[in-house]
Design an enzyme around this catalytic site. Sequence first.
Site, PDB file in Angstrom:
ATOM      1  N   HIS A  94       0.836  -1.189   0.000  1.00  0.00           N
ATOM      2  CA  HIS A  94       0.000   0.000   0.000  1.00  0.00           C
ATOM      3  C   HIS A  94       0.874   1.243   0.000  1.00  0.00           C
ATOM      4  O   HIS A  94       1.826   1.341   0.775  1.00  0.00           O
ATOM      5  CB  HIS A  94      -0.927   0.016   1.219  1.00  0.00           C
ATOM      6  CG  HIS A  94      -1.737   1.266   1.284  1.00  0.00           C
ATOM      7  ND1 HIS A  94      -2.723   1.548   0.357  1.00  0.00           N
ATOM      8  CD2 HIS A  94      -1.694   2.320   2.128  1.00  0.00           C
ATOM      9  CE1 HIS A  94      -3.250   2.723   0.646  1.00  0.00           C
ATOM     10  NE2 HIS A  94      -2.642   3.208   1.717  1.00  0.00           N
ATOM     11  N   SER A  95       0.563   2.178  -0.897  1.00  0.00           N
ATOM     12  CA  SER A  95       1.255   3.451  -1.007  1.00  0.00           C
ATOM     13  C   SER A  95       2.742   3.193  -1.296  1.00  0.00           C
ATOM     14  O   SER A  95       3.063   2.582  -2.307  1.00  0.00           O
ATOM     15  CB  SER A  95       1.019   4.291   0.245  1.00  0.00           C
ATOM     16  OG  SER A  95       1.426   5.612   0.043  1.00  0.00           O
ATOM     17  N   MET A  96       3.648   3.622  -0.419  1.00  0.00           N
ATOM     18  CA  MET A  96       5.064   3.341  -0.666  1.00  0.00           C
ATOM     19  C   MET A  96       5.309   1.839  -0.744  1.00  0.00           C
ATOM     20  O   MET A  96       6.145   1.376  -1.512  1.00  0.00           O
ATOM     21  CB  MET A  96       5.948   3.947   0.425  1.00  0.00           C
ATOM     22  CG  MET A  96       7.437   3.731   0.161  1.00  0.00           C
ATOM     23  SD  MET A  96       8.499   4.226   1.520  1.00  0.00           S
ATOM     24  CE  MET A  96       8.204   2.926   2.690  1.00  0.00           C
TER      25      MET A  96
END
Length: 170
Positions: A94-96
């Site tokens: 998720h995300s990074m």
Amino acid sequence: MTPRLTPNPWVAGSRSNAEARLRLFCFPYAGGGASIYRDWTAALPPVVEVYPVQLPGRQSRLHELPFTRMSLLVPELVEGLQPYLDRPFAFWGHSMGALISFELARHLSHENRPGPLHLFVSGYRAPQLPRLEPPIHQLPEEAFIHELHRLNGTPDAVLQNRELMRLLDR
């Protein structure tokens, strides 16, 4: 209770599961730690082993310097996760964590190593797409905190605590 695998700083809280047919490596968002995935084992069927990835500079690895370059992180991840890549696996990020899992899958492919059966990502644009907004990690401190507040992903109590913000410094 199922036994733990050999301790490894890269994976946190994972347990060996004889019923498992797939290992799911979970990569957290920037500033997040492996504990965000602590409930996933109970939520997924027993055929899936959850392996939360703990990055240096987070939670149980807080005393270690975090990586600041993906090109340095990915080879270390390959080395650290290698003992766990002996059965089918997938990546979730998720995300990074989405970017890390993508780069890790690409690195394994370039080295002609077995890669994930699936790559699940959220909260990050496809790497080949241009950014719509400039990155915030290099902003001056006040502007950075303002942007974190605007994104509404960090509690106000954290944003207002200067000592804690220095601990979580980019």
